[in-house]
Design a protein around this motif. Structure first.
Motif, PDB file in Angstrom:
ATOM      1  N   SER A  72       1.162  -1.012  -0.159  1.00 29.84           N
ATOM      2  CA  SER A  72       0.280   0.059  -0.317  1.00 29.84           C
ATOM      3  C   SER A  72       0.850   0.984   0.043  1.00 29.84           C
ATOM      4  O   SER A  72       1.530   1.018  -0.062  1.00 29.84           O
ATOM      5  CB  SER A  72      -0.752  -0.014   1.395  1.00 29.84           C
ATOM      6  N   TRP A  73       0.145   2.262   0.182  1.00 31.48           N
ATOM      7  CA  TRP A  73       0.650   3.720  -0.665  1.00 31.48           C
ATOM      8  C   TRP A  73       0.514   4.653  -0.135  1.00 31.48           C
ATOM      9  O   TRP A  73      -1.352   4.738  -0.141  1.00 31.48           O
ATOM     10  CB  TRP A  73       1.405   4.033  -1.945  1.00 31.48           C
ATOM     11  N   THR A  74       0.597   5.792   0.859  1.00 30.71           N
ATOM     12  CA  THR A  74      -0.147   6.766   1.511  1.00 30.71           C
ATOM     13  C   THR A  74       0.023   7.837   0.563  1.00 30.71           C
ATOM     14  O   THR A  74       1.166   8.727   0.267  1.00 30.71           O
ATOM     15  CB  THR A  74       0.018   6.934   2.775  1.00 30.71           C
ATOM     16  N   LEU A  75      -0.933   8.641  -0.270  1.00 25.82           N
ATOM     17  CA  LEU A  75      -0.413   9.456  -0.737  1.00 25.82           C
ATOM     18  C   LEU A  75      -1.004  11.111   0.263  1.00 25.82           C
ATOM     19  O   LEU A  75      -2.567  11.024   0.668  1.00 25.82           O
ATOM     20  CB  LEU A  75      -1.648   9.816  -1.774  1.00 25.82           C
ATOM     21  N   THR A  76      -0.333  11.657  -0.125  1.00 29.81           N
ATOM     22  CA  THR A  76      -0.994  13.264   1.092  1.00 29.81           C
ATOM     23  C   THR A  76      -0.363  14.802  -0.032  1.00 29.81           C
ATOM     24  O   THR A  76      -0.113  14.472  -0.778  1.00 29.81           O
ATOM     25  CB  THR A  76       0.370  13.799   2.339  1.00 29.81           C
ATOM     26  N   PRO A  77      -0.937  15.643   0.208  1.00 30.60           N
ATOM     27  CA  PRO A  77      -0.401  16.754  -0.179  1.00 30.60           C
ATOM     28  C   PRO A  77       0.610  17.287  -0.808  1.00 30.60           C
ATOM     29  O   PRO A  77       0.631  17.289   0.317  1.00 30.60           O
ATOM     30  CB  PRO A  77      -1.958  18.348   0.175  1.00 30.60           C
ATOM     31  N   GLY A  78       0.630  17.626  -2.358  1.00 33.55           N
ATOM     32  CA  GLY A  78       2.117  17.687  -2.722  1.00 33.55           C
ATOM     33  C   GLY A  78       2.581  19.580  -3.379  1.00 33.55           C
ATOM     34  O   GLY A  78       1.464  20.021  -3.145  1.00 33.55           O
TER      35      GLY A  78
END
Length: 412
Positions: free
Chosen positions: A302-308
């Motif tokens: 799994s991967w976590t996406l956050t604001p970039g």
């Protein structure tokens, strides 16, 4: 007014679709093309679905039926024009200009209830010719119609509209009208676009539109892969029906408004048995998830996406999927509930959507009664299980969560 702030908070309003004409047109010969695994005893499926509806109504949930919403939508001429412009294309192999024109005329002449029935249940050659009647010369002769058998479909039925979760899913304060991966389901998207654009209940709601239907294709995302677990976090499955581009586009739009702060994407096997995330994993309480026995929690990537920067999500691979979920929810850990059973029993209950559960409130879920071992396991872990029949409904390989599109749900 409309919002879905969690996966298990109190469910207030939901969209369902009761089986109808499309189910009557399923045959052993066309079921595969129509993406269904079996033919269905229609009257029994309707009984089962009405029991499902009643379980929710008994718990105070307002139920909206898709057919009714669509019929109310197509009372507006602009909604009819919107739909016909998108579902009738001269470039479709069996259509051409003459048949397109004739079909558009017949559909436009229908009353709202009849039109909704055929938009969902399909239109065959015999019905088209009967509607044209003495006006069969309204368009020139059509090669496609000449070659079509009397029971051939000018518009194919949409039996998978039963699974209202996939085509339309609400995520916090907005809705995603999803571009479907499979060709046999793409017209479902148009129906929902029309409902959200023109139905008075939704048109002035002010809700965000995360995904706007086929405008995003060929990127795809389906609601069975999207789980709103709360605290500004969304889980998304990456299997055979949702693409990486779909996940990133959804994440970017959620982050842009601040409606979500974190998206956790998990890789799934690309096989029909793992069609969507909710076929193998659903949230059943504030701190608990049920997971299909055939998956090893330690090996879920799994991967976590956050604001970039520059509105491009930042992506970080997780060491452990469920640790990432716990961190997102502000918990020390989450409970992962798996049924102890043989590989044979596990495969049978997976076939019958043993992990596809609809939470009505924290710790209370709706499940198919046939999944006896999984249901007992849930009850042993403090989960209230409201059992429904699904002998016929389950033949399309979808459970209570698949068959429901929450449009209003509280935070947990």
């Amino acid at each position: 007014m409309f919002h879905v702030d969690s996966e298990v908070g109190a469910l207030k309003q939901v969209i369902l679709h009761e089986p109808g004409l499309a189910f009557e047109r399923l045959t052993p010969g066309n079921k595969d093309e129509l993406l269904f695994d079996d033919v269905v005893w229609v009257s029994r499926a309707q009984e089962e679905h009405r029991e499902f509806q009643q379980v929710m109504r008994d718990r105070g949930v307002t139920v909206h039926l898709l057919h009714d919403l669509l019929a109310e939508t197509v009372k507006y001429e602009q909604a009819v024009a919107f739909i016909l412009d998108r579902i009738l294309d001269v470039r479709q192999p069996h259509m051409g200009p003459a048949l397109t024109r004739a079909t558009a005329g017949v559909l436009a002449d229908m009353g709202p209830d009849e039109l909704a029935t055929h938009l969902l249940g399909g239109l065959n050659k015999r019905e088209l010719l009967e509607a044209l009647g003495e006006h069969r010369t309204r368009g020139a002769r059509s090669l496609g119609l000449e070659l079509m058998p009397d029971d051939g479909f000018v518009l194919a039925p949409l039996p998978n509209a039963l699974f209202t979760r996939d085509t339309s899913c609400w995520v916090y304060d907005g809705v995603s009208v999803n571009p479907m991966m499979m060709a046999g389901r793409k017209r479902e998207t148009v129906n929902y676009e029309a409902i959200y654009n023109f139905h008075p209940m939704f048109a002035e709601s002010g809700a965000h539109r995360w995904i706007d239907g086929e405008a995003m294709a060929p990127a795809a995302i389906e609601g069975g892969d999207v789980e709103v677990i709360g605290n500004g976090t969304v889980l998304v499955g990456l299997g055979e029906r949702t693409t990486p581009a779909g996940v990133e586009i959804l994440a970017r739009r959620l982050f842009r408004t601040g409606s979500a702060r974190r998206v956790i994407a998990v890789e799934l096997p690309k096989a029909r048995a793992y069609m969507h995330l909710d076929t193998v994993l659903t949230m059943v309480d504030r701190d608990a998830f049920t997971l299909f026995t055939g998956l090893d929690r330690r090996h879920l990537r799994s991967w976590t996406l956050t604001p970039g920067a520059h509105q491009v999500p930042e992506i970080t691979e997780n060491k452990d999927f469920f640790d990432a979920i716990a961190d997102a929810l502000g918990l020390d850990r989450v409970r992962v509930l798996q049924t102890r059973q043989s590989s044979y029993a596990a495969e049978r209950e997976q076939w019958n959507d043993g992990s596809n559960l609809l939470a009505l409130s924290p710790g209370t879920v709706v499940a198919y009664e046939v999944n006896e071992m999984s249901n007992r396991m849930l009850e042993d872990n403090g989960i209230e299980v409201l059992r429904i029949r699904g002998d016929q409904l389950g033949r399309g390989r979808g459970g209570p969560r698949c068959m429901s599109c929450p449009i209003e749900r509280d935070a947990a």
